[in-house]
Design a protein around this motif. Structure first.
Motif, PDB file in Angstrom:
ATOM      1  N   THR A  53       0.775  -0.959  -0.072  1.00 46.61           N
ATOM      2  CA  THR A  53      -0.095   0.424  -0.028  1.00 46.61           C
ATOM      3  C   THR A  53       0.777   1.113  -0.117  1.00 46.61           C
ATOM      4  N   TYR A  99      -2.858   2.903  -3.361  1.00 48.79           N
ATOM      5  CA  TYR A  99      -1.962   2.728  -2.171  1.00 48.79           C
ATOM      6  C   TYR A  99      -2.265   3.920  -0.823  1.00 48.79           C
ATOM      7  N   GLU A 100      -2.213   3.380   0.425  1.00 42.56           N
ATOM      8  CA  GLU A 100      -2.430   4.125   1.731  1.00 42.56           C
ATOM      9  C   GLU A 100      -2.385   5.480   1.841  1.00 42.56           C
ATOM     10  N   ARG A 101      -0.237   5.510   1.838  1.00 42.69           N
ATOM     11  CA  ARG A 101       0.597   6.732   1.678  1.00 42.69           C
ATOM     12  C   ARG A 101       1.818   6.782   0.173  1.00 42.69           C
ATOM     13  N   PRO A 194      -3.248   9.232   6.165  1.00 38.90           N
ATOM     14  CA  PRO A 194      -4.203   8.433   5.656  1.00 38.90           C
ATOM     15  C   PRO A 194      -4.950   9.517   5.743  1.00 38.90           C
ATOM     16  N   GLU A 198     -10.387   6.607   4.557  1.00 40.08           N
ATOM     17  CA  GLU A 198      -9.817   5.989   4.606  1.00 40.08           C
ATOM     18  C   GLU A 198     -10.106   4.263   5.257  1.00 40.08           C
ATOM     19  N   ARG A 208      -0.157   2.029   9.783  1.00 40.11           N
ATOM     20  CA  ARG A 208      -1.455   3.070  10.229  1.00 40.11           C
ATOM     21  C   ARG A 208      -1.490   3.885  11.566  1.00 40.11           C
TER      22      ARG A 208
END
Length: 333
Positions: A53, A99-101, A194, A198, A208
């Motif tokens: 991610t 992608y989360e980051r 994030p 999300e 996270r």
């Protein structure tokens, strides 16, 4: 008389075949074409380097042109770089979905233009543009090297006309004339937290739940006091970036804002990298030198710059480079 233009056209085709003139026009090196090659290389690196991610991408680029083309286009390099950075940001936005980051391993985009007649065994013609990309500052400049080490970089391969991961010998770059006016550094900063929309992280997912440190802090993330034995010199370096490169002090390294440069022939180039890891909230070190790197007397195995193997770095540690340069590392956060 009406037939004269057609006759002249046929004569022109004999003197300059249509395919030749058309090809020359198509492959001419324009500012737009240099920009397109840079953006294509950058976008390709997102798919190639990102993992899970986390979005990763190349941040360091060498742009190799024929010397005549270099002279012709050099006044436009600052504008090309400015437009490239704008395009990079747009590409990142368009690829954010899965992608989360955003997790770059450098703190700046680095561009270096150079002119040469030959690169990697291939002739550089006035219509060629070679773009070589890497994740961080491992690309050489114009210095002579005795090592036969290879760099893992991305570049367009003529046979496939695609950007591919290839090994490039360090000596490949020694024929390229990299000049100071052709080097540009553009700092970047991304919000790695994030987004509100999300979903909540899974239990046990430390990444996270860890509050992100700013990429650059005025107070510094760590303080490194170093002693160079051969010069009997001591100084202090404040680590403000999430990741720094420890390297020998050379002219081609002066442009990198996240380099700890050491005046010692016993330091490799690069020698090591130190980073802050969000997931564990600890510092880590990777060594690239063929000479010894020790942390609190423990030998750190060597890895390749393009594939670093990270080892835990205590909040307070002594780092010994090649038995000649001593670094006292102290976490400040």
């Amino acid at each position: 008389m009406a037939d004269q233009p057609n006759w002249l056209h046929k004569l022109g085709n004999l003197l300059v075949p249509p395919s030749q003139s058309q090809t020359s026009s198509t492959v001419a090196v324009t500012n737009k074409r240099i920009l397109t090659e840079l953006v294509t290389s950058f976008e390709d690196s997102i798919g190639r380097e990102s993992v899970g991610t986390s979005m990763l991408f190349n941040a360091h680029f060498l742009i190799i042109l024929h010397p005549d083309t270099y002279e012709e286009r050099q006044n436009a390099f600052p504008v090309i770089v400015d437009e490239a950075v704008k395009s990079f940001k747009a590409v990142i936005e368009s690829h954010k979905g899965p992608y989360e980051r955003i997790a770059p391993v450098a703190s700046s985009w680095f561009f270096k233009f150079g002119g040469g007649h030959e690169f990697g065994g291939e002739t550089v013609s006035p219509t060629d543009v070679y773009v070589v990309g890497a994740l961080t500052g491992i690309l050489p400049g114009n210095e002579q090297r005795q090592s036969s080490d290879k760099l893992h970089v991305t570049r367009r391969v003529k046979q496939t006309n695609r950007y591919e991961k290839v090994d490039v010998d360090l000596n490949t770059f020694q024929h390229i004339d990299f000049r100071e006016p052709g080097a540009f550094v553009v700092k970047f900063k991304f919000d790695t937290s994030p987004s509100p929309n999300e979903r909540a992280p899974m239990t046990g997912s430390a990444t996270r739940n860890v509050p992100s440190l700013p990429r650059s802090m005025a107070a510094g993330l760590a303080e490194i006091t170093y002693y160079v034995a051969e010069l009997n010199k001591e100084d202090t370096y404040l680590m403000r970036d999430r990741e720094i490169v420890v390297a020998r002090k050379e002219p081609d390294n002066q442009h990198f804002p996240n380099y700890l440069l050491l005046e010692s022939a016993y330091v490799s180039n690069p020698h090591a990298r130190i980073r802050y890891d969000d997931a564990t909230q600890t510092f880590q070190l990777a060594s690239f030198s063929r000479n010894e790197t020790r942390v609190n007397e423990q030998l750190i195995p060597r890895s390749e710059p393009a594939n670093p193997q990270w080892y835990s770095l205590p909040d307070k540690a002594q780092i010994l480079l090649n038995s000649m340069v001593t670094l006292h590392f102290q976490r400040t956060t």
